[in-house]
Design a protein around this motif. Structure first.
Motif, PDB file in Angstrom:
ATOM      1  N   UNK A 164       0.869  -1.174   0.000  1.00  0.00           N
ATOM      2  CA  UNK A 164       0.000   0.000   0.000  1.00  0.00           C
ATOM      3  C   UNK A 164       0.907   1.225   0.000  1.00  0.00           C
ATOM      4  N   UNK A 165       0.703   2.117  -0.974  1.00  0.00           N
ATOM      5  CA  UNK A 165       1.574   3.272  -1.156  1.00  0.00           C
ATOM      6  C   UNK A 165       0.746   4.536  -1.321  1.00  0.00           C
ATOM      7  N   UNK A 166       1.295   5.641  -0.874  1.00  0.00           N
ATOM      8  CA  UNK A 166       0.616   6.932  -0.982  1.00  0.00           C
ATOM      9  C   UNK A 166       1.099   7.675  -2.222  1.00  0.00           C
ATOM     10  N   UNK A 167       0.202   7.877  -3.179  1.00  0.00           N
ATOM     11  CA  UNK A 167       0.478   8.629  -4.410  1.00  0.00           C
ATOM     12  C   UNK A 167       1.792   8.216  -5.069  1.00  0.00           C
ATOM     13  N   UNK A 168       1.933   6.948  -5.412  1.00  0.00           N
ATOM     14  CA  UNK A 168       3.196   6.477  -6.005  1.00  0.00           C
ATOM     15  C   UNK A 168       3.367   6.960  -7.449  1.00  0.00           C
ATOM     16  N   UNK A 169       4.607   7.200  -7.829  1.00  0.00           N
ATOM     17  CA  UNK A 169       4.893   7.596  -9.211  1.00  0.00           C
ATOM     18  C   UNK A 169       4.670   6.433 -10.172  1.00  0.00           C
ATOM     19  N   UNK A 170       4.927   5.200  -9.662  1.00  0.00           N
ATOM     20  CA  UNK A 170       4.741   4.000 -10.480  1.00  0.00           C
ATOM     21  C   UNK A 170       3.823   3.035  -9.726  1.00  0.00           C
ATOM     22  N   UNK A 171       2.514   3.227  -9.850  1.00  0.00           N
ATOM     23  CA  UNK A 171       1.554   2.422  -9.090  1.00  0.00           C
ATOM     24  C   UNK A 171       1.648   0.940  -9.426  1.00  0.00           C
ATOM     25  N   UNK A 172       1.483   0.101  -8.408  1.00  0.00           N
ATOM     26  CA  UNK A 172       1.538  -1.347  -8.596  1.00  0.00           C
ATOM     27  C   UNK A 172       0.171  -1.941  -8.908  1.00  0.00           C
ATOM     28  N   UNK A 173      -0.862  -1.124  -8.873  1.00  0.00           N
ATOM     29  CA  UNK A 173      -2.196  -1.557  -9.278  1.00  0.00           C
ATOM     30  C   UNK A 173      -2.996  -0.320  -9.652  1.00  0.00           C
ATOM     31  N   UNK A 174      -4.204  -0.528 -10.129  1.00  0.00           N
ATOM     32  CA  UNK A 174      -5.098   0.581 -10.459  1.00  0.00           C
ATOM     33  C   UNK A 174      -6.164   0.797  -9.392  1.00  0.00           C
ATOM     34  N   UNK A 175      -5.945   0.216  -8.221  1.00  0.00           N
ATOM     35  CA  UNK A 175      -6.952   0.310  -7.168  1.00  0.00           C
ATOM     36  C   UNK A 175      -6.587   1.389  -6.146  1.00  0.00           C
ATOM     37  N   UNK A 176      -7.373   2.452  -6.153  1.00  0.00           N
ATOM     38  CA  UNK A 176      -7.205   3.524  -5.175  1.00  0.00           C
ATOM     39  C   UNK A 176      -7.886   3.136  -3.873  1.00  0.00           C
ATOM     40  N   UNK A 177      -7.404   3.712  -2.784  1.00  0.00           N
ATOM     41  CA  UNK A 177      -7.990   3.476  -1.468  1.00  0.00           C
ATOM     42  C   UNK A 177      -8.875   4.679  -1.114  1.00  0.00           C
ATOM     43  N   UNK A 178     -10.196   4.522  -1.148  1.00  0.00           N
ATOM     44  CA  UNK A 178     -11.081   5.628  -0.766  1.00  0.00           C
ATOM     45  C   UNK A 178     -10.986   5.914   0.734  1.00  0.00           C
ATOM     46  N   UNK A 179     -11.581   7.028   1.131  1.00  0.00           N
ATOM     47  CA  UNK A 179     -11.485   7.464   2.513  1.00  0.00           C
ATOM     48  C   UNK A 179     -12.495   6.841   3.449  1.00  0.00           C
ATOM     49  N   UNK A 180     -12.519   5.523   3.511  1.00  0.00           N
ATOM     50  CA  UNK A 180     -13.385   4.774   4.431  1.00  0.00           C
ATOM     51  C   UNK A 180     -12.594   3.584   4.948  1.00  0.00           C
ATOM     52  N   UNK A 181     -12.498   3.473   6.279  1.00  0.00           N
ATOM     53  CA  UNK A 181     -11.640   2.460   6.885  1.00  0.00           C
ATOM     54  C   UNK A 181     -12.328   1.876   8.117  1.00  0.00           C
ATOM     55  N   UNK A 182     -12.128   0.567   8.322  1.00  0.00           N
ATOM     56  CA  UNK A 182     -12.669  -0.115   9.504  1.00  0.00           C
ATOM     57  C   UNK A 182     -11.517  -0.750  10.274  1.00  0.00           C
ATOM     58  N   UNK A 183     -11.461  -0.488  11.595  1.00  0.00           N
ATOM     59  CA  UNK A 183     -10.334  -0.953  12.404  1.00  0.00           C
ATOM     60  C   UNK A 183     -10.788  -1.589  13.716  1.00  0.00           C
ATOM     61  N   UNK A 184      -9.947  -2.488  14.222  1.00  0.00           N
ATOM     62  CA  UNK A 184     -10.131  -2.953  15.587  1.00  0.00           C
ATOM     63  C   UNK A 184      -9.587  -1.887  16.536  1.00  0.00           C
ATOM     64  N   UNK A 185      -9.682  -2.135  17.834  1.00  0.00           N
ATOM     65  CA  UNK A 185      -9.314  -1.114  18.815  1.00  0.00           C
ATOM     66  C   UNK A 185      -7.824  -0.804  18.850  1.00  0.00           C
TER      67      UNK A 185
END
Length: 288
Positions: A157-178
């Motif tokens: 998982x990379x933030x704004x990579x110059x050479x993306x390893x996939x075409x899947x962006x991460x939208x601003x919705x996340x689910x986490x444990x405590x």
């Protein structure tokens, strides 16, 4: 599970629109922008919600949303004194989170689709580890990018990579444990002097506890933090509502369908806005 809406920041990408008003108070067609992330959390079945905003804007959200009682939910508020990054939301909201798992949604993200409810219902069950989302885009280098294997386990998982390893962006919705609270407290600020959500996700990835849910065809996502995104989302909402007579992010309708409020309460809300198409739609829900 509890929910957090991060509605802070200066909204500089939308200047001059946001020089005197919070970005998340801007309209997306017929509703304030913040209705859309609030609707997403409510659709997930989350009823205990924290709104985080700036010292300047927090009062506007309190006036708009109140304590949530009219919707059968609980809404509380915290101030983020300066923009310290998305992951700072878990530090600002750590007392609110307590010992619970938590969902975080950015205040400028809009999700819509028939299958979205199923995705949310799966994700809200996150009790061990974290769940992020993947949305196919043509130009992924503008976003956080997730790479995953056939079992939807995150490989990178990379933030704004110059050479993306996939075409899947991460939208601003996340689910986490405590555990996310401790993770946020221990990550280091980036070169932007912010606590990056990508760094939080990397910790979960290294522990092999980060999963990705793919938002497939039939689900739409808009990042409304730009002029184009704001306009595209507004046009989309208008088209759906006028053609299908289905209102997107109608928080009163969600509360009614979730049985958080009854018919009499919905009627009261409808009558308070009866001169608008929005209020008339609420009456339509009752009468149909």
């Amino acid at each position: 599970m509890k929910g957090i809406i991060l509605a802070g920041g200066a909204g500089t990408r939308l200047y001059p629109l946001t020089k005197a008003i919070s970005k998340q108070m801007l309209p997306i067609y017929d509703k304030p922008m913040i209705y859309y992330p609030l609707a997403t959390l409510m659709q997930s079945g989350i009823r205990d919600i924290l709104v985080i905003s700036t010292p300047r804007d927090i009062g506007s959200y309190k006036k708009l949303l109140g304590n949530g009682n009219r919707l059968g939910i609980s809404i509380s508020y915290e101030v983020q004194n300066e923009p310290k990054g998305i992951a700072d939301a878990f530090i600002v909201g750590r007392d609110f989170i307590g010992s619970s798992s938590v969902a975080l949604i950015l205040g400028d993200n809009v999700f819509y689709g028939e299958k979205m409810d199923n995705v949310l219902q799966r994700s809200v069950k996150t009790e061990d580890g974290a769940t992020v989302f993947g949305y196919y885009v043509e130009e992924p280098s503008s976003y956080g990018v997730v790479e995953f294997d056939e079992e939807h386990r995150v490989v990178s998982i990379e933030e704004k990579p110059s050479y993306p390893k996939s075409n899947y962006a991460v939208p601003g919705l996340y689910f986490y444990d405590n555990e996310v609270v401790d993770i946020a407290l221990n990550i280091k600020p980036s070169h932007r002097n912010e606590l990056e959500i990508t760094d939080v996700n990397k910790v979960y990835m290294e522990k092999e506890k980060l999963k990705v849910e793919i938002l497939n065809e039939g689900i739409s996502w808009f990042d409304t933090g730009t002029y184009h995104g704001l306009l595209d989302a507004a046009n989309f909402v208008e088209t759906i509502q006028k053609q299908q007579r289905i209102y997107i992010a109608c928080i009163e309708e969600i509360a009614y369908k979730k049985r958080y409020i009854d018919k009499e309460q919905l009627l009261e809300l409808a009558n308070s806005m009866i001169k608008t198409e929005y209020g008339q739609y609420l009456r339509y829900i009752i009468e149909r």
